[in-house]
Motif scaffolding. Structure first.
Motif, PDB file in Angstrom:
ATOM      1  N   VAL A   1       0.826  -1.217   0.000  1.00 29.19           N
ATOM      2  CA  VAL A   1       0.000   0.000   0.000  1.00 29.19           C
ATOM      3  C   VAL A   1       0.860   1.267   0.000  1.00 29.19           C
ATOM      4  O   VAL A   1       0.618   2.179  -0.806  1.00 29.19           O
ATOM      5  N   PRO A   2       1.889   1.390   0.866  1.00 20.80           N
ATOM      6  CA  PRO A   2       2.742   2.586   0.780  1.00 20.80           C
ATOM      7  C   PRO A   2       3.450   2.721  -0.561  1.00 20.80           C
ATOM      8  O   PRO A   2       3.581   3.837  -1.084  1.00 20.80           O
ATOM      9  N   PHE A   3       3.888   1.594  -1.141  1.00 23.53           N
ATOM     10  CA  PHE A   3       4.566   1.677  -2.435  1.00 23.53           C
ATOM     11  C   PHE A   3       3.616   2.158  -3.526  1.00 23.53           C
ATOM     12  O   PHE A   3       4.018   2.925  -4.410  1.00 23.53           O
ATOM     13  N   LEU A   4       2.364   1.711  -3.477  1.00 27.76           N
ATOM     14  CA  LEU A   4       1.386   2.189  -4.455  1.00 27.76           C
ATOM     15  C   LEU A   4       1.165   3.692  -4.304  1.00 27.76           C
ATOM     16  O   LEU A   4       0.967   4.402  -5.305  1.00 27.76           O
ATOM     17  N   GLY A   5       1.200   4.178  -3.057  1.00 30.30           N
ATOM     18  CA  GLY A   5       1.085   5.615  -2.850  1.00 30.30           C
ATOM     19  C   GLY A   5       2.257   6.372  -3.452  1.00 30.30           C
ATOM     20  O   GLY A   5       2.082   7.424  -4.086  1.00 30.30           O
ATOM     21  N   ILE A   6       3.473   5.845  -3.279  1.00 37.44           N
ATOM     22  CA  ILE A   6       4.659   6.476  -3.868  1.00 37.44           C
ATOM     23  C   ILE A   6       4.581   6.434  -5.393  1.00 37.44           C
ATOM     24  O   ILE A   6       4.935   7.411  -6.080  1.00 37.44           O
TER      25      ILE A   6
END
Length: 273
Positions: free
Chosen positions: A24-29
């Motif tokens: 999820v954090p990587f998708l945000g980045i």
């Protein structure tokens, strides 16, 4: 089917945790990299065409390559003594391998700074003995970064090497000795080639770890040997340019993914699926 469902149930919470903390954090980045400051791939184009960013990429690759070579070579010697040494020697090596895990990376970096700085212990001792008239410059450059990173990563290279050495068939070594080969020839022509998968695995693990180093290059490099992780920090928190920092992060993650894929193929070379 029942036997297959139990592992799936046990792995379910772990997969959910990994998705929430990594995916999820990587998708945000990833979203930032194509939406900030405006939609499109402009940040990737900027990252791959900016001479400053490209120089940081090349510096990172160069430092990581040197660190990998130094760490794996040192770890090979340590592992050889650990696996094939006597009981006392093995116990001593185990302490040397495990104790660094109890010391934080920040403490180690400041420890090396105290040793290698112009007024540090090494330069002070050498000057007091008359060996040097001027202090050696061993920090705020790539040398200090390489020393600090190698010291941290050597234990991580030991474990895949130990696995390769312990799984080696002793009968092959005895056969080589029985055919008249000396110790050095057995090592170079039999032992080393048979442990090359462990060397490759250790090299890839160390290289992947080294790509994301931040604290050690920031402290020992002193801002003069900026690596990718530090550049991302500068672009996001000091510039600020969140889109460009995110694009650099995605490029770094893509490189790490390719290296991990190479690691899996090296560990399981017969798997063609």
């Amino acid at each position: 089917m029942r036997n297959l469902s139990k592992p799936a149930i046990l792995l379910g919470p772990l997969l959910v945790f990994l998705c929430l903390t990594y995916v999820v954090p990587f998708l945000g980045i990833l979203r930032w990299s194509v939406t900030l400051p405006e939609p499109g791939l402009g940040q990737y184009q900027a990252a791959l065409s900016d001479p400053l960013i490209l120089s940081v990429f090349w510096r990172t690759l160069r430092i990581c390559a040197v660190v990998t070579a130094v760490s794996v070579a040192a770890a090979y010697v340590v592992t050889l003594l650990w696996v094939r040494g006597g009981p006392v020697q093995r116990l001593l090596i185990e302490f040397c391998i495990l104790i660094p895990f109890w010391i934080s990376v920040l403490t180690r970096a400041f420890g090396w700074l105290a040793l290698l700085s112009n007024k540090g212990l090494i330069n002070t001792w050498l000057q007091s003995l008359g060996v040097l008239s001027e202090p050696l410059s061993m920090v705020r450059n790539e040398f200090g970064v390489i020393v600090g990173m190698s010291h941290f990563l050597i234990p991580f290279a030991v474990f895949p090497l130990a696995s390769a050495m312990r799984n080696l068939d002793e009968r092959v070594l005895l056969a080589a000795r029985g055919m008249g080969a000396g110790r050095q020839r057995v090592f170079w022509t039999v032992f080393l080639p048979m442990t090359l998968p462990g060397v490759l695995g250790a090299a890839l693990i160390v290289f992947v770890f080294a790509l994301g180093f931040f604290v050690t290059p920031a402290i020992l490099g002193g801002g003069r040997s900026v690596m990718i992780a530090e550049l991302v920090y500068l672009r996001i928190f000091q510039s600020p340019n969140w889109g460009l920092g995110a694009a650099i992060s995605v490029i770094l993650m893509a490189g790490v993914a390719l290296l991990m894929g190479a690691l899996m193929r090296a560990v399981r070379p017969g798997d063609k699926s």
